[in-house]
Design a protein around this motif. Structure first.
Motif: not given
Length: 412
Positions: A37-45
């Protein structure tokens, strides 16, 4: 063509899962999910705006061991329980709702090996899935019955279009449900598995919706696709154990919506704490110290905690249910379905409300496209329409008042 339908054998355990998750297992998979999730959150938008098929995200899931989480150890998997898998869905949803949906559907689609395949064939399916780290897409939308499965020698030919085929554009395999249109098995609904590159299988990539943009949920067109006996898992019937597919995916939805609510609240807290000064009519030093905003955040946190408590109970109860295998009764299944419907009701309403009203505490500046707070609302607003929550309320009410049980479908 002779078919072996799952469950016809006698004296054979139906379920590959037993027991429940211990503290060590839960800690391990929650940690793995948080890392992913940390990896996904960095550029989710940014990824949401790019609206590309999530191949890189799938590789991230593989690197963290999440794809084979539910595959039994004896078949090369991680041997974890559903409680762990549902926590993974919840944690990922707080960072990226699209990928949480993709994982949730993968788990339930992969689990159809146990729900539909004959016990003697399950080992081979699980082993091949584990070895290839297959991601499972699904093309089973029951309100879109446009597929024709016609007899062709010792197999079938599949034609038609299926919308809302989540995970299909990035899945290694796709599970399909279709009714046989002729021959001795006419009317029988079969579940079968096709590799994404099967000749005649066309991925349309037409998902263009408000949210869940990276869930790979476009349509699939089937042009005279060959379906062999070896592709068939089994019949989609109403035997209690096999119909745990529906409470399973609905339970995943509840955890998904809960995760989105948690993510929206966490993002809102970050924004609120960063706001300087206070409202001009407030005597507080800052927005975060203003009782008006504290009250709203307190309401959200309390309601989320209540949903979380119910979800935690049902996640473990689902492990208890699947462990029963062929011993699961219709009464067991009905009770689980109603409790899961309760979760669906409250998680939907809390998730949508928190993702919507979080703007009340973050202010007009948080509506900037650069902030991306709307991503939580767009995702849950889109997916919460999967099936009408009012019918879940009716399901719960009819059970509570009259002891009535809804007919078994892929929605109930």
């Amino acid at each position: 063509m002779t078919l072996t339908i799952a469950g016809n054998e006698t004296g054979t355990p139906r379920s590959p899962w037993s027991g429940s998750a211990g503290a060590e297992e839960l800690t391990r998979w929650k940690t793995a999910a948080r890392q992913a999730a940390g990896g996904l959150a960095t550029d989710a938008l940014a990824r949401d705006r790019a609206n590309q098929d999530p191949y890189r995200e799938v590789e991230l899931l593989r690197r963290h061991g999440l794809v084979n989480l539910l595959v039994p150890r004896e078949y090369g998997g991680e041997g974890a329980h559903w409680e762990s898998a549902l926590h993974v869905v919840r944690i990922l949803a707080a960072a990226d709702g699209s990928i949480a949906q993709l994982v949730a559907y993968h788990y339930i689609n992969q689990a159809t090996i146990a729900f539909y395949a004959a016990p003697a064939r399950q080992a081979d399916w699980f082993r091949r899935s584990a070895e290839g780290q297959w991601v499972w897409g699904g093309s089973v939308n029951p309100v879109d019955p446009t597929l024709e499965l016609s007899v062709d020698g010792d197999g079938y030919r599949l034609n038609g279009l299926k919308r809302f085929s989540t995970g299909s554009s990035v899945g290694d395999v796709i599970i399909v449900n279709a009714a046989v249109t002729d021959g001795p098995h006419e009317g029988t609904v079969l579940a079968f598995v096709l590799e994404r590159g099967r000749e005649g299988l066309e991925l349309l990539g037409d998902w263009d919706h408000l949210g869940q943009r990276l869930s790979a949920s476009g349509s699939v067109r089937y042009n005279n696709v060959r379906v062999d006996a070896a592709d068939i898992l089994g019949e989609v019937g109403d035997e209690p154990f096999s119909t745990l597919v529906t409470p399973g995916i609905q339970l995943a939805f509840g955890n998904f919506y809960l995760g989105v609510a948690q993510g929206a609240l966490a993002k809102g807290r970050e924004i609120l704490l960063g706001r300087k000064n206070a409202w001009i009519l407030s005597s507080a030093e800052s927005y975060a110290k203003d009782p008006v905003f504290q009250r709203t955040v307190g309401e959200f946190a309390s309601r989320i905690a209540a949903v979380e408590a119910l979800a935690d109970v049902l996640n473990r109860r689902y492990d208890d249910a699947v462990a029963k295998g062929a011993g699961l009764t219709f009464e067991d299944r009905a009770e689980l379905a109603v409790r899961t419907a309760e979760l669906k009701v409250v998680s939907t309403e809390v998730g949508v409300e928190v993702a919507n009203r979080i703007f009340e505490v973050t202010g007009s500046s948080s509506t900037s496209n650069q902030v991306g707070l709307d991503l939580f609302w767009r995702n849950i607003r889109t997916h919460s329409l999967h099936d009408p929550v009012d019918y879940k309320k009716i399901e719960v009410g009819a059970s509570y008042l009259l002891g009535e049980v809804q007919p078994i479908t892929l929605y109930t």
